[in-house]
Design a protein around this motif. Structure first.
Motif, mmCIF file in Angstrom:
data_model
loop_
_atom_site.group_PDB
_atom_site.id
_atom_site.type_symbol
_atom_site.label_atom_id
_atom_site.label_comp_id
_atom_site.label_asym_id
_atom_site.label_seq_id
_atom_site.Cartn_x
_atom_site.Cartn_y
_atom_site.Cartn_z
ATOM 1 N N THR A 105 0.848 -1.193 0.000
ATOM 2 C CA THR A 105 0.000 0.000 0.000
ATOM 3 C C THR A 105 0.880 1.237 0.000
ATOM 4 N N VAL A 106 0.239 2.403 -0.129
ATOM 5 C CA VAL A 106 0.996 3.654 -0.063
ATOM 6 C C VAL A 106 1.734 3.739 1.273
ATOM 7 N N GLY A 107 1.099 3.274 2.339
ATOM 8 C CA GLY A 107 1.723 3.324 3.658
ATOM 9 C C GLY A 107 2.907 2.396 3.801
ATOM 10 N N THR A 108 2.780 1.156 3.294
ATOM 11 C CA THR A 108 3.882 0.209 3.418
ATOM 12 C C THR A 108 5.025 0.547 2.477
ATOM 13 N N ALA A 109 4.729 1.243 1.362
ATOM 14 C CA ALA A 109 5.769 1.598 0.396
ATOM 15 C C ALA A 109 6.611 2.775 0.871
ATOM 16 N N THR A 110 6.148 3.458 1.909
ATOM 17 C CA THR A 110 6.916 4.542 2.521
ATOM 18 C C THR A 110 7.131 4.176 3.987
ATOM 19 N N ASP A 111 7.660 5.103 4.769
ATOM 20 C CA ASP A 111 7.877 4.827 6.193
ATOM 21 C C ASP A 111 6.652 5.147 7.035
ATOM 22 N N ALA A 112 5.593 5.646 6.412
ATOM 23 C CA ALA A 112 4.448 6.134 7.176
ATOM 24 C C ALA A 112 3.783 5.021 7.984
ATOM 25 N N ASN A 113 3.540 3.857 7.361
ATOM 26 C CA ASN A 113 2.884 2.771 8.082
ATOM 27 C C ASN A 113 3.726 2.273 9.251
ATOM 28 N N ALA A 114 5.031 2.155 9.018
ATOM 29 C CA ALA A 114 5.917 1.677 10.083
ATOM 30 C C ALA A 114 5.861 2.618 11.289
ATOM 31 N N MET A 115 5.867 3.918 11.042
ATOM 32 C CA MET A 115 5.805 4.872 12.154
ATOM 33 C C MET A 115 4.448 4.842 12.839
ATOM 34 N N ILE A 352 4.053 17.458 -2.115
ATOM 35 C CA ILE A 352 4.365 16.890 -3.428
ATOM 36 C C ILE A 352 3.093 16.675 -4.265
ATOM 37 N N GLY A 353 1.951 17.107 -3.702
ATOM 38 C CA GLY A 353 0.695 17.017 -4.447
ATOM 39 C C GLY A 353 -0.018 15.694 -4.323
ATOM 40 N N LEU A 354 0.285 14.926 -3.256
ATOM 41 C CA LEU A 354 -0.361 13.626 -3.067
ATOM 42 C C LEU A 354 -1.175 13.590 -1.778
ATOM 43 N N GLY A 355 -1.537 14.742 -1.271
ATOM 44 C CA GLY A 355 -2.306 14.788 -0.027
ATOM 45 C C GLY A 355 -3.677 14.164 -0.129
ATOM 46 N N TYR A 356 -4.152 13.946 -1.352
ATOM 47 C CA TYR A 356 -5.480 13.359 -1.553
ATOM 48 C C TYR A 356 -5.487 11.841 -1.404
ATOM 49 N N LEU A 357 -4.302 11.215 -1.372
ATOM 50 C CA LEU A 357 -4.242 9.762 -1.213
ATOM 51 C C LEU A 357 -4.522 9.379 0.231
ATOM 52 N N SER A 358 -4.703 8.082 0.473
ATOM 53 C CA SER A 358 -4.759 7.538 1.828
ATOM 54 C C SER A 358 -3.687 6.467 1.938
ATOM 55 N N LEU A 359 -3.236 6.195 3.155
ATOM 56 C CA LEU A 359 -2.159 5.228 3.339
ATOM 57 C C LEU A 359 -2.595 3.807 3.013
#
Length: 795
Positions: A105-115, A352-359
């Protein structure tokens, strides 16, 4: 001498680059500056930046690891270049789609989900366990074992205990968010026995290993029709769990059809499947939201832990811009540094213009541009300096309003002391370059040279295609076409659309506009493209092997083979490298591949056919008459433009081939060779190839194009507009999702979505002609289009 050494440390030096179509290119690129590479599609930009500079940097870094570790890394061959000097670590931020893995997911592909998982493991109430207790990719495990217990005065003895590991995976859907139901009738023909070919699953032939396993497993009679199976036999055929068996003296594993399908098909991304497998899955399997976790992928325990009433599932489902506000509002001093880092990461998405996504958005559903910007997130907060960042058209998928923010990010990376190399066509990004390298003068064999190096102002005065077209601006049309009817869209609510009603005009060129995430694709693909008379052409990968090429994909090879066969009195199959005419040594691939284990494998031209792919006797047959005879390998080596001329006149005239070639030229692919592997084409080139193939059909119905200007040079946009006009004038209704102002200005009708992105979008904010949109100026699109055509600048 000292001055010379200092200079070399300030430059990346390239000498004698010959990768792909590069013609012995030599140049020096300033470090810690932003260099933009320009030129028409196929001029050699990617060959220089990605296939030469970035590839060699990554190869050299890989060589610093042990042979053992290199065995786990992707192998990179040394590019064809005499000298590369002054290289720094290259980080490639490209447009490759993210993850065929459905668990990403968007969250797992970045550090957001881990945090987030750490945050909830520390501050969630009730406490349910460490971070893995909030991971939908980690299952809960219980196991029994013995431990040694020291009882002090008593003797030491072993006791049996139960070990548990808390994971956040929903046990019912196993962390996928959806459950599957298999239509058993699509798996077999119950009137037949296995030996009669009852199984209808792709790859489950009775002639291969599956057949040998099913026939000799001993769980059922392979000569008995499946409808006559007893309860036990049917269970073993369909549901038996993996069981070790021996077949012909070989230890193998047998599993029923349903668990086998789940392992071999359902564990893969649907879009990555071959067409016939995807068709089977669509026919045999239905996916429904998991009733236990409601699609969140998480166990009940993980969902029960909350921070200020918000669960981790709630947080991941929030629009990222809203989640950033929630995180910044938490007053938890014990995890202050974590909240700061998480907030910075989420703010980067917004910047970066991706604020409309969800994790929780599946990574595989992101567009190429969204995927590229998501990959940028991990680099924006990096403390590394003196890194070379390499970007491939970072403005793709961005509204003119968002390009300014992307430019700011590129400049921020440069200002931290990094070298930034950008392949780009948009004038707005070329304008921020410290240094511009223009390749050309043309494409394919007509390109591969550096035709300009210097500043933006110097480029404006340069006599190159880019220099001449840099300040091109399309004009609003004096008159627009009148629609011949409308397609009514009512109550559209896909994704962020808010019960949208809109009439899409027919018989005209319609541009659907709006910022990224405003709902354009949701409207067009979620509502319009579902109609039977609508053909949608996207930039997705074209399924097929590396042997597939423009000639095979468009059907062009068929009339060419027949022309060769007729002229030489032999059968057409001889002129196929995948059939009778294939070189017997390389089997028609043209190369001999050698696996060198931890080192980069080699692909050397076949010595038998010299890379031509055909048997020697086949190459004795020619076509084209005595004035210009060509063998089949020479024809496949032609560019589309050259082949159009060859098959369009004289004794080599083949009307069926010429018609297809003309369409390929029309869509701007004249520089591509007929035999070029489809796997080497960019997203924009793939879309234009699909469009060329589609143009051969009867000119009726609605044609939907998703950002057709992707990858197009400024000089080619004008050709695209002429092509769109020809499609409409021939009877097509054409709808384009587009950010390029030239297409907006040229449209007959604009449907603008917004006003913002995500939950701030999803509404039609304007319907009308481009001139009316410019006069209105009430939307972001209207303001930027007005500035583009020379009116009031954007707010």
């Amino acid at each position: 001498m000292a001055a010379h050494v200092a200079d070399t440390h300030e430059m990346i030096r390239v000498h004698g680059a010959r990768e792909n179509n590069l013609k012995d290119v030599s140049l020096e690129l300033p470090k810690r500056r932003l260099t933009v590479f320009t030129g028409v599609s196929g001029s050699g930009k990617s060959s220089l930046v990605f296939a030469t500079i970035a590839a060699e940097s990554q190869r050299l870094i890989n060589e610093t690891y042990s042979a053992f570790l290199q065995g786990f890394m992707p192998t990179v061959a040394r590019p064809d270049v005499d000298l590369l000097d002054g290289l720094t670590t290259a980080i490639i931020v490209d447009q490759e789609r993210m993850g065929a893995n459905p668990r990403s997911t968007v969250g797992t592909a970045t550090d957001a989900n881990a945090m987030l998982r750490i945050l909830f493991s520390r501050e969630g109430d009730p406490y349910v366990g460490p971070p893995n207790a909030f991971s939908f990719n980690t299952a809960s495990v219980s196991a029994s074992g013995a431990i040694t217990v020291d009882r002090g005065a008593e003797r030491t003895r072993a006791e049996k205990v139960t070990f548990t590991r808390a994971g956040g995976m929903c046990p019912r859907c196993e962390g996928r968010g959806a459950v599957t139901d298999v239509d058993l009738g699509a798996l077999y023909d119950e009137t037949k026995s296995l030996n009669e070919g009852a199984l209808t699953i792709p790859g489950y032939s009775m002639d291969g290993w599956y057949g040998r396993i099913f026939r000799q497993c001993g769980y059922f009679d392979p000569d008995k029709p499946i409808r006559d199976y007893g309860t036990r036999e049917r269970h073993d055929l369909l549901y038996r769990e993996p069981t070790k068996i021996k077949v012909e003296g070989i230890n193998l594993t047998y599993a029923g059809l349903v668990p086998s399908i789940q392992k071999s098909f359902l564990s893969k991304d649907r879009e990555a499947m071959q067409p016939h497998v995807r068709a089977f899955v669509d026919r045999a399997v239905t996916f429904t939201t998991c009733p236990d976790c409601d699609g969140t992928r998480l166990s009940e325990a993980a969902r029960s832990s909350r921070i200020d009433g918000v669960s981790i599932a709630d947080a991941c489902a929030m629009q990222i811009s809203d989640l950033a506000v929630w995180v910044r509002g938490l007053d938890r001093p014990a995890v202050g540094p974590l909240l700061g880092a998480l907030g910075d990461t989420l703010d980067s998405f917004v910047d970066i213009g991706l604020g409309y996504l969800s994790l929780d958005r599946p990574a595989g559903t992101l567009s190429g541009g969204e995927a590229q910007r998501t990959k940028m997130i991990r680099h924006l907060g990096s403390s590394l300096t003196d890194v070379t960042y390499v970007f491939d058209e970072p403005t793709i998928g961005l509204h003119p309003h968002d390009i300014d923010r992307m430019n700011d990010l590129l400049l921020a990376l440069r200002d931290k002391g990094n070298t930034v190399l950008v392949v780009e066509h948009k004038p707005e990004t070329i304008a921020i370059a410290d240094h511009v390298v223009d390749l050309g003068p043309g494409a394919g064999s007509a390109g591969g040279e550096v035709v300009f190096e210097g500043t933006l102002e110097q480029l404006r005065g340069a006599d190159t295609l880019t220099g001449r077209h840099l300040d091109d601006r399309a004009r609003l049309k004096d008159t627009v076409r009148a629609p011949t009817g409308v397609v009514e869209v009512r109550g559209a609510a896909t994704h962020n659309l808010r019960d949208v009603d809109v009439d899409v005009p027919l018989g005209v060129l319609v541009a659907v506009t709006g910022v990224a995430g405003s709902g354009k694709s949701s409207l067009v693909h979620g509502s319009l493209a579902r109609r039977d008379d609508v053909v949608a052409i996207d930039q997705g990968a074209i399924k097929g092997s590396r042997r597939s090429n423009p000639a095979t994909y468009t059907g062009l090879l068929e009339p060419i083979r027949k022309a060769f066969a007729k002229a030489n009195g032999v059968k057409p199959a001889l002129f196929s490298a995948n059939s009778d005419g294939a070189c017997p040594v390389c089997k028609g691939s043209g190369v001999i591949e050698t696996d060198l284990a931890t080192m980069a494998g080699t692909a050397t031209p076949c010595e038998e056919c010299e890379g031509k792919r055909f048997e020697a006797s086949v190459l004795e047959y020619t076509f084209g008459g005595p004035e210009d005879p060509r063998d089949i390998s020479q024809v496949l080596a032609m560019s589309v433009a050259e082949a159009e001329s060859f098959f369009g006149s004289g004794s080599a005239k083949v009307l069926a081939a010429h018609r297809i070639l003309s369409r390929l030229v029309d869509v701007g692919l004249g520089y591509v060779t007929l035999g070029q592997p489809l796997t080497t084409l960019s997203g924009g080139e793939r879309q234009r190839l699909k469009l060329a193939a589609q143009m051969g059909d009867a000119a009726t119905g609605v044609l939907v194009l998703d950002e057709p200007t992707t990858g197009l040079h400024l000089a080619d946009v004008e050709n695209l507009l002429a092509l769109l006009d020809r499609l409409v004038d021939a009877g097509r209704s054409v709808v384009v999702i587009e950010h390029h102002q030239a297409v907006m200005a040229h449209a007959d009708w604009i449907i603008d979505l917004g006003p913002g992105a995500g939950h701030d979008g999803g509404l039609v904010v304007f319907e009308g002609t481009p001139a009316a949109l410019v006069a209105d100026r009430s939307t972001l699109t209207g303001q930027h289009l007005a500035a583009y055509v020379g009116s009031q600048p954007p707010a």
